[in-house]
Design an enzyme around this catalytic site. Structure first.
Site, mmCIF file in Angstrom:
data_model
loop_
_atom_site.group_PDB
_atom_site.id
_atom_site.type_symbol
_atom_site.label_atom_id
_atom_site.label_comp_id
_atom_site.label_asym_id
_atom_site.label_seq_id
_atom_site.Cartn_x
_atom_site.Cartn_y
_atom_site.Cartn_z
ATOM 1 N N ASP A 2 0.841 -1.182 0.000
ATOM 2 C CA ASP A 2 0.000 0.000 0.000
ATOM 3 C C ASP A 2 0.889 1.249 0.000
ATOM 4 O OD1 ASP A 2 -2.759 1.033 0.322
ATOM 5 O OD2 ASP A 2 -1.965 1.859 2.193
ATOM 6 N N GLU A 26 1.554 0.301 -5.022
ATOM 7 C CA GLU A 26 1.099 1.582 -5.550
ATOM 8 C C GLU A 26 2.311 2.511 -5.670
ATOM 9 O OE1 GLU A 26 -3.314 2.375 -3.877
ATOM 10 O OE2 GLU A 26 -1.793 2.354 -2.325
#
Ligand code: CA
Length: 653
Positions: free
Chosen positions: A332, A361
């Protein structure tokens, strides 16, 4: 609390600990406890019989040994006990903390738990192994939330297991004859599930399990422990471990790998976090005024460049891999982690199994003070070429900008998206015949670095986005757009990624709070992180209702798996085996060619049928707009129905 650290490099040099024995180590009858807390002046181990409540049985003084490590040993077996550390600082400040290296915890993660992990292996665990995945491009990833998966009455899962680890793998679940749950995963043909966070998170009260609380889980509390609300008994530290191992084992039996969504970039609590209370101002990034920086947008950001934070990430990931046989990790807000750390993690996981997937990400949730050229941003992709990145370029080219609900993309009639789609088809990797065309989109080091998607837990589902952005079009048109989007994601080079339920038109209807009113655009929830089940749960009756869409996704997955031409490893292979045909701007057509096979793929976003030219030879339609093969010889010019993908395969030259 005062920040005693002015120079982090110096602090690391003087205090970093390199041993592999932080936390609890059981050695026969001896149990050893080690905690790295170089700034405290005294440390104590507290033992309890429960995960909460007034049941302390003993407090033992710890002594400081090397490199800021506090240590104590007990000459007995303390399996089944709960524990904390009390750390004292100057000015009489005292904190009772959960061991950062606790491998298990009690209810709500407020105390560590001394589990005999090996004794919690389900029967058959020894035979459970990570799935074989020679290259990331062989993976087809399906993002699932444990609760969403089986909390609805339509899941067919026994009521006592709904929304939990156990429900995730209950066999033979059905809704009116349609496969649900794990059987749905097998039927669809995906290779990996990516579980939204299952490590212990803060905001669901595990003491009120069953009261309908909801969270995605991006509010991390204990990184090596499992979330209790997904277990049948959060009060017993053993139960969640046994049940999660069973989940992994059953998925492995089905040939499906398990990827964990890991949220190292921030902690839910800041000054109250175990990190900060154990070593104040060490694990987070701090600005020149001594304030926590907020690159995550969640109130703080961690400092992977500090040696003990880096070590913590490595140790935690290795623990999940070795203890739970995890197949991969999704990071994340990976843009907050420094590149050096990510590459070290890749090297460390390679030593265990090079097929363990790593991707994340390539952006942040706010501004980080750390030099941006050293962070794992997408634009630095070549510096960490073996770690995948979510491909927001193909995402937005397919359906229109995520940040403008009314924006349209290739499938919904936006002709400007064509060149970005072509880049996506080539995995946004270097590809010779697109030189000079949208080169800012050429960022992937190899095809394996691009995680292609058009729907994930963040933002609106594809179906809801289409419902809003092309609300003037018929439902039939939008179904065709959805299927065309799926064809682009699944047949493009790179690694396809699908959200749970996307394959049967998942929708997230917004549940309005009392002061809110509905309008045309807010009826769907694009940020449902703590929305009720009514918004987030999978309604399996929708699979039955949209079985044609499901069958289409399934056919695309089967096609992708059937030929290596859909899964090329290198840019050189792309140059050799992938050719775009010139069909004007109306339709994108490209050829996949090897000495054994030849495919022509046509993507027609127009609202009318289009004619395309096949390469030399006789073909048949391998996949029509219903996902079916049509066994009829075709050659020369063929028509592609409106808003659809057609795949032709050569029978003979
Ligand atoms: Ca929790």
């Amino acid at each position: 609390m005062k920040n005693y650290i002015s120079d982090y490099k110096k602090f690391d040099k003087e205090n970093a600990y390199y041993g592999n024995d932080l936390g609890v180590t059981v050695d026969g009858e001896i149990t050893r406890f080690k905690v790295w807390a170089p700034l405290c002046t005294a440390a104590y181990l507290n033992l309890y019989t429960g995960g909460d409540g007034d049941n302390k049985v003993e407090t033992v003084c710890m002594r400081k040994i090397e490199s800021g490590v506090w240590y104590v040993e007990l000459f007995r077996d303390v399996y089944g006990m709960y524990y904390t550390y009390t750390l004292e600082y100057e000015y009489n400040e005292t904190h009772e903390v959960v061991d950062l290296y606790a491998k298990a915890c009690g209810v709500n993660g407020n105390r560590g738990y001394i589990a005999n992990l090996a004794a919690l292996n389900p029967e058959g665990w020894e035979d459970s192994a990570r799935v074989v995945c020679k290259s990331p491009v062989d993976a087809i990833i399906y993002e699932c939330h444990v609760r969403d998966f089986s909390i609805s009455g339509t899941s067919g899962v026994h009521w006592s297991k709904m929304g939990r680890f156990e429900g995730f793998v209950e066999p033979n679940s059905r809704y009116e004859g349609v496969a649900t749950g794990i059987d749905h995963l097998k039927e669809l043909g995906i290779t990996h599930v990516q579980l939204m966070p299952v490590a212990d998170y803060a905001t669901v009260d595990e003491k009120k399990n069953g009261s309908g609380q909801y969270n995605w889980g991006y509010d991390p509390k204990n990184y090596m422990c499992l979330e209790g609300s997904y277990s049948s008994n959060p009060e017993d530290g053993d139960v969640r471990i046994r049940e999660f191992k069973t989940l992994v084992m059953e998925l492995h039996k089905a040939g499906i790998g398990v990827i964990l969504d890991v949220v190292f970039n921030h902690t839910y609590y800041t000054t109250e976090s175990n990190f900060h209370m154990t070593v104040p101002y060490y694990y987070h990034r701090i600005d020149e005024h001594g304030m926590f920086t907020n690159g995550s947008g969640c109130g703080n950001e961690t400092a992977s460049e500090h040696l003990m934070m880096r070590k913590y990430m490595i140790d935690t990931l290795k623990f999940w891999v070795t203890e739970y046989k995890i197949d991969g990790f999704r990071f994340d807000l990976m843009g907050l982690h420094d590149i050096e750390t990510m590459n070290i993690i890749r090297d460390e996981l390679d030593k265990i199994d090079p097929s363990i997937l790593m991707y994340g990400e390539g952006w942040t949730g706010g501004e980080s003070p750390y030099p941006n050229d050293k962070l794992s941003f997408k634009w630095n992709s070549y510096s960490f070429g073996r770690i995948g990145l979510f491909n927001d370029n193909i995402r937005d080219a397919i359906k229109g900008s995520t940040f403008n609900l009314h924006d349209t993309g290739f499938v919904s009639g936006n002709g400007h998206a064509n060149s970005a789609i072509k880049r996506g088809i080539t995995a946004n990797a270097r590809y010779k015949s697109l030189q000079g065309t949208a080169d800012d989109l050429c960022w992937a080091f190899t095809p394996a670095q691009a995680i292609n998607y058009c729907e994930a837990h963040d933002n609106h589902t594809l179906w809801d986005k289409l419902s809003i952005s092309v609300s003037d079009r018929s439902e039939e048109d939008r179904r065709r757009m959805d299927k065309l989007a799926a064809a682009i994601v699944i047949l493009s080079q790179g690694v396809p990624f699908i959200q749970l339920g996307q394959d049967f038109l998942r929708t997230k209807p917004k549940v309005f709070k009392t002061h809110e009113t509905a309008n045309e655009t807010n009826i769907y929830d694009g940020n449902s992180w703590n929305a009720p089940d009514e918004t987030n749960m999978i309604r399996w009756d929708e699979k039955k209702k949209n079985l044609d869409v499901f069958s289409y996704y399934k056919a695309l997955i089967a096609l992708r798996k059937s030929s290596p031409l859909f899964r090329m490893r290198t840019s050189e292979e792309l140059d050799e085996h992938l050719f775009f045909h010139d069909n004007g701007d109306d339709v994108i057509t490209y050829e996949l060619y090897s000495k054994d096979e030849c495919y022509l793929i046509a993507l027609n976003p127009q609202n009318e049928k289009k004619t395309v030219n096949l390469p030399n030879g006789v073909f048949y339609c391998r996949l029509n707009d219903e996902g079916k093969p049509v066994y009829k010889n075709v050659y020369g010019n063929v028509t592609v129905p409106r808003i659809s993908c057609a795949v032709f395969k050569r029978i003979k030259e």
